[in-house]
Design an enzyme around this catalytic site. Structure first.
Site, PDB file in Angstrom:
ATOM      1  N   PHE A 177      -8.395   1.114  -0.837  1.00  0.00           N
ATOM      2  CA  PHE A 177      -9.221   0.048  -1.417  1.00  0.00           C
ATOM      3  C   PHE A 177      -8.535  -0.644  -2.598  1.00  0.00           C
ATOM      4  CE2 PHE A 177     -12.103   3.113   0.551  1.00  0.00           C
ATOM      5  CZ  PHE A 177     -12.850   2.286   1.361  1.00  0.00           C
ATOM      6  N   LEU A 178      -7.253  -0.337  -2.828  1.00  0.00           N
ATOM      7  CA  LEU A 178      -6.605  -0.928  -4.010  1.00  0.00           C
ATOM      8  C   LEU A 178      -6.535  -2.448  -3.893  1.00  0.00           C
ATOM      9  CD1 LEU A 178      -3.520  -1.926  -3.162  1.00  0.00           C
ATOM     10  CD2 LEU A 178      -3.033   0.491  -3.334  1.00  0.00           C
ATOM     11  N   ARG A 179      -6.547  -3.093  -5.063  1.00  0.00           N
ATOM     12  CA  ARG A 179      -6.385  -4.556  -5.125  1.00  0.00           C
ATOM     13  C   ARG A 179      -4.997  -4.851  -5.634  1.00  0.00           C
ATOM     14  NH1 ARG A 179     -10.393  -5.568  -9.748  1.00  0.00           N
ATOM     15  NH2 ARG A 179      -9.370  -3.603 -10.241  1.00  0.00           N
ATOM     16  N   GLU A 180      -4.298  -5.757  -4.975  1.00  0.00           N
ATOM     17  CA  GLU A 180      -3.004  -6.185  -5.503  1.00  0.00           C
ATOM     18  C   GLU A 180      -3.227  -6.763  -6.897  1.00  0.00           C
ATOM     19  OE1 GLU A 180      -1.115  -8.803  -2.695  1.00  0.00           O
ATOM     20  OE2 GLU A 180      -1.270  -7.317  -1.106  1.00  0.00           O
ATOM     21  N   LYS A 193      -3.856 -14.949  -5.359  1.00  0.00           N
ATOM     22  CA  LYS A 193      -4.535 -14.598  -6.613  1.00  0.00           C
ATOM     23  C   LYS A 193      -3.467 -14.276  -7.644  1.00  0.00           C
ATOM     24  CE  LYS A 193      -5.368  -9.671  -5.767  1.00  0.00           C
ATOM     25  NZ  LYS A 193      -6.368  -8.623  -5.817  1.00  0.00           N
ATOM     26  N   CYS A 197      -5.781  -9.301   3.120  1.00  0.00           N
ATOM     27  CA  CYS A 197      -6.826  -8.439   3.690  1.00  0.00           C
ATOM     28  C   CYS A 197      -8.060  -9.189   4.201  1.00  0.00           C
ATOM     29  CB  CYS A 197      -7.250  -7.397   2.666  1.00  0.00           C
ATOM     30  SG  CYS A 197      -5.946  -6.205   2.318  1.00  0.00           S
ATOM     31  N   THR A 217      -5.508  -0.340   7.365  1.00  0.00           N
ATOM     32  CA  THR A 217      -6.860  -0.733   7.748  1.00  0.00           C
ATOM     33  C   THR A 217      -6.884  -0.884   9.272  1.00  0.00           C
ATOM     34  OG1 THR A 217      -7.133  -1.869   5.651  1.00  0.00           O
ATOM     35  CG2 THR A 217      -8.620  -2.517   7.441  1.00  0.00           C
ATOM     36  N   VAL A 251       0.822  -1.209   0.000  1.00  0.00           N
ATOM     37  CA  VAL A 251       0.000   0.000   0.000  1.00  0.00           C
ATOM     38  C   VAL A 251       0.859   1.263   0.000  1.00  0.00           C
ATOM     39  CG1 VAL A 251      -1.570   1.356   1.454  1.00  0.00           C
ATOM     40  CG2 VAL A 251      -2.061  -1.034   0.966  1.00  0.00           C
ATOM     41  N   LYS A 290      14.722  -3.531   2.155  1.00  0.00           N
ATOM     42  CA  LYS A 290      13.726  -2.979   1.228  1.00  0.00           C
ATOM     43  C   LYS A 290      14.165  -1.606   0.712  1.00  0.00           C
ATOM     44  CE  LYS A 290       9.305  -4.182   2.123  1.00  0.00           C
ATOM     45  NZ  LYS A 290       7.954  -4.167   2.704  1.00  0.00           N
TER      46      LYS A 290
HETATM   47  P1  NAD Z   1       3.116  -4.642   4.123  1.00  0.00           P
HETATM   48  O1  NAD Z   1       3.399  -5.606   5.175  1.00  0.00           O
HETATM   49  O2  NAD Z   1       3.364  -4.981   2.683  1.00  0.00           O
HETATM   50  O3  NAD Z   1       3.898  -3.286   4.409  1.00  0.00           O
HETATM   51  C1  NAD Z   1       4.000  -2.672   5.658  1.00  0.00           C
HETATM   52  C2  NAD Z   1       5.392  -2.042   5.730  1.00  0.00           C
HETATM   53  O4  NAD Z   1       5.457  -1.196   6.883  1.00  0.00           O
HETATM   54  C3  NAD Z   1       6.516  -3.044   5.897  1.00  0.00           C
HETATM   55  O5  NAD Z   1       7.455  -2.850   4.844  1.00  0.00           O
HETATM   56  C4  NAD Z   1       7.134  -2.707   7.261  1.00  0.00           C
HETATM   57  O6  NAD Z   1       8.527  -2.894   7.316  1.00  0.00           O
HETATM   58  C5  NAD Z   1       6.765  -1.253   7.383  1.00  0.00           C
HETATM   59  N1  NAD Z   1       6.756  -0.695   8.760  1.00  0.00           N
HETATM   60  C6  NAD Z   1       6.162  -1.192   9.862  1.00  0.00           C
HETATM   61  N2  NAD Z   1       6.353  -0.351  10.904  1.00  0.00           N
HETATM   62  C7  NAD Z   1       7.064   0.708  10.437  1.00  0.00           C
HETATM   63  C8  NAD Z   1       7.562   1.914  11.023  1.00  0.00           C
HETATM   64  N3  NAD Z   1       7.337   2.202  12.301  1.00  0.00           N
HETATM   65  N4  NAD Z   1       8.266   2.749  10.248  1.00  0.00           N
HETATM   66  C9  NAD Z   1       8.505   2.476   8.957  1.00  0.00           C
HETATM   67  N5  NAD Z   1       8.031   1.363   8.346  1.00  0.00           N
HETATM   68  C10 NAD Z   1       7.336   0.493   9.075  1.00  0.00           C
HETATM   69  O7  NAD Z   1       1.569  -4.242   4.323  1.00  0.00           O
HETATM   70  P2  NAD Z   1       0.528  -3.766   3.197  1.00  0.00           P
HETATM   71  O8  NAD Z   1      -0.003  -4.922   2.466  1.00  0.00           O
HETATM   72  O9  NAD Z   1       1.085  -2.615   2.453  1.00  0.00           O
HETATM   73  O10 NAD Z   1      -0.656  -3.250   4.147  1.00  0.00           O
HETATM   74  C11 NAD Z   1      -0.547  -2.068   4.904  1.00  0.00           C
HETATM   75  C12 NAD Z   1      -1.923  -1.709   5.431  1.00  0.00           C
HETATM   76  O11 NAD Z   1      -2.801  -1.429   4.348  1.00  0.00           O
HETATM   77  C13 NAD Z   1      -2.595  -2.818   6.226  1.00  0.00           C
HETATM   78  O12 NAD Z   1      -3.340  -2.259   7.260  1.00  0.00           O
HETATM   79  C14 NAD Z   1      -3.509  -3.457   5.219  1.00  0.00           C
HETATM   80  O13 NAD Z   1      -4.625  -4.072   5.818  1.00  0.00           O
HETATM   81  C15 NAD Z   1      -3.952  -2.274   4.406  1.00  0.00           C
HETATM   82  N6  NAD Z   1      -4.352  -2.597   3.038  1.00  0.00           N
HETATM   83  C16 NAD Z   1      -3.642  -3.494   2.299  1.00  0.00           C
HETATM   84  C17 NAD Z   1      -4.023  -3.774   0.998  1.00  0.00           C
HETATM   85  C18 NAD Z   1      -3.261  -4.780   0.163  1.00  0.00           C
HETATM   86  O14 NAD Z   1      -3.792  -5.181  -0.874  1.00  0.00           O
HETATM   87  N7  NAD Z   1      -2.096  -5.203   0.550  1.00  0.00           N
HETATM   88  C19 NAD Z   1      -5.138  -3.128   0.441  1.00  0.00           C
HETATM   89  C20 NAD Z   1      -5.827  -2.198   1.206  1.00  0.00           C
HETATM   90  C21 NAD Z   1      -5.427  -1.938   2.509  1.00  0.00           C
END
Ligand code: NAD
Length: 436
Positions: free
Chosen positions: A152-155, A324, A263, A122, A11, A35
């Site tokens: 709301f993006l979809r991977e 997916k 999610c 989220t 995200v 990363k």
């Molecule tokens: P992710 O695990 O891919 O990324 C989270 C990143 O945050 C990690 O790289 C981690 O190292 C970093 N991080 C954690 N604590 C940190 C800090 N204090 N400082 C700097 N970096 C820090 O997670 P994601 O899939 O991107 O999801 C993030 C949020 O978005 C979640 O709440 C998820 O539910 C929501 N979300 C995800 C999607 C999806 O498709 N992946 C879609 C909508 C919403």
């Protein structure tokens, strides 16, 4: 506008790059040194179509940068996003908010001037209040507002979803913050994508309500598929027949092995826990969670049945490991249930996934990973199509037939037509096609 993105995952990286593409100056922060180093070298740590070009273009234009140093990004930023993970908390199913709160503490110590702090992660209803309290307690002097702006993006289609969203939801009662958020998303409102302004709590709940509804829709069609198998009906036609009704809609009516991903599983569970905590149980979603868990666990049984009742000593080709297509994300993928259960039943696994094998190795361990689908199929007693990657939709079926030890195909995504598979001499098992 200066934007800091705390968390550079699926995200944070996509939305950071898209905001930069809108013309904002974005710094993405992560505490994962590997990363940030890869991003600094122009390497994208996740698989997401189109993201490499988008990142490269904006880095070159000087609008997008990556850092381990939160302070440099947060100081002087107009908007600070929290886009860290909110996984399921071990033991009780609530969302684990420790990363969100740690980010809030870090932000509190660094903000300068009026700053809008936005939870894009989220988060359960009420989290914004807690983030605000954390910042206020550490910095009674700070000028800030905490806004909810769920993503709301979809991977797999993340850039398109971010730039052409069905809607943007912004939760705040603060007029100044609202103006800043309006400016941030101006390219979208100019193009008439709906921007919905709500209170913070309402916005937080919209995200969970949306995911829970979609998870329930998938679970509904999965149960219809089971019924179709029993009564001699075809779930594909049931889905089409109901999906053409505009009140229902055709999307998310594809039967399969149960929903997975980063999610739906965690968000449905977190909503259930939030509702229980407030003594207002969401029984439909409780049932959705239970039905889906059971479904994922039952898929190995389907494969074993197709193998004639025992997997002992058999080789199973698994096509697709990610939850997916078009992502390398393995979080809560159905493969995490299916593969170990087949192994426990005595099967050897030969697997192929177009993009997910590096991630799969971390969670599924040592399998026989093959470089292409035919390599996985060679010498197997059965093929399981688990993820509907395009590569698996147009297999050379004559070649598959020749490579297989036994002509057994278990298609958990209904990618093929039963008549076609019968013509090629396969014993073909799919989902919810009781007529076949
Ligand atoms: P992710 O695990 O891919 O990324 C989270 C990143 O945050 C990690 O790289 C981690 O190292 C970093 N991080 C954690 N604590 C940190 C800090 N204090 N400082 C700097 N970096 C820090 O997670 P994601 O899939 O991107 O999801 C993030 C949020 O978005 C979640 O709440 C998820 O539910 C929501 N979300 C995800 C999607 C999806 O498709 N992946 C879609 C909508 C919403």
């Amino acid at each position: 506008m200066r934007v800091a993105m705390i968390g550079t995952g699926y995200v944070g990286l996509v939305s950071g790059a898209c905001f930069a593409d809108f013309g904002h100056e974005v710094t993405c922060v992560d505490k994962d040194a590997g990363k940030i180093e890869r991003l600094g070298q122009g390497e994208i740590p996740i698989f997401e179509p189109g993201l490499d070009d988008l990142v490269e273009r904006n880095v070159r234009a000087g609008r997008l940068s990556f850092t381990l140093d939160g302070a440099s990004a947060i100081r002087g930023a107009d908007v600070v996003f929290i886009a860290v993970g909110t996984p399921t908390r071990r033991g009780d199913g609530h969302a684990d908010l420790s990363y969100v709160y740690a980010a809030a503490e870090e932000i509190a110590d660094l903000i300068e001037g009026f700053t809008v702090v936005v939870t894009k992660s989220t988060v359960p209803v009420g989290t914004g209040d807690e983030v605000e309290a954390i910042i206020r307690q550490r910095r009674p002097d700070a000028e800030f507002a905490v806004v909810s702006n769920p993503e709301f993006l979809r991977e797999g289609a993340a850039i398109e979803d971010f730039k052409r969203p069905d809607r943007v939801v912004i939760g705040t009662d603060d007029a100044r913050a609202r103006a800043v958020m309006g400016e941030l998303y101006r390219p979208l409102s100019l193009n008439e994508f709906p921007v919905v302004y709500t209170s913070r709590r309402t916005s937080e709940l919209i995200k969970y309500a949306g995911n829970a509804f979609l998870a329930m829709k998938i679970t509904f069609i999965n149960e219809m598929a089971d019924l179709c198998e029993k009564v001699g009906a075809d779930v594909q036609q049931v889905a089409r027949g109901i999906g053409l009704d505009k009140r229902i809609g055709a999307k998310f009516l594809h039967p399969g092995p149960g929903y997975g991903g980063s999610c739906f599983p965690k968000d449905t569970l977190a909503l259930v826990r939030t509702a229980q905590k407030h003594d207002s149980p969401v029984r439909l979603i409780e049932t959705t969670v239970a039905v889906n868990d059971a479904r994922k666990k039952s898929m190995a049984g389907r494969v074993i049945e197709a193998l004639g009742g025992s997997a002992a000593g058999k080789t199973v080709a698994v096509l697709g490991l990610t939850f997916k297509p078009n992502t390398d994300d393995m979080r809560d993928s159905p493969s995490l249930d299916l593969v170990p259960m087949l192994q426990a039943a005595g099967a050897s696994i030969q697997a192929h996934d177009p993009e997910g094998m590096n991630e799969a190795r971390k969670v599924l361990g040592d399998l026989d990973y093959r470089d292409d689908p035919y390599g996985a199929i060679a010498g197997a007693d059965c093929v399981v199509i688990l993820t509907e990657w395009d590569q698996f939709r147009a297999l050379d079926l004559s070649r598959v037939r020749l490579l297989l030890n036994r002509p057994v195909v278990v298609d958990l995504r209904n990618v093929y037509r039963p008549e076609e598979m019968a013509r090629h001499g396969f014993d073909y098992f799919s989902i919810g096609r009781g007529e076949a």
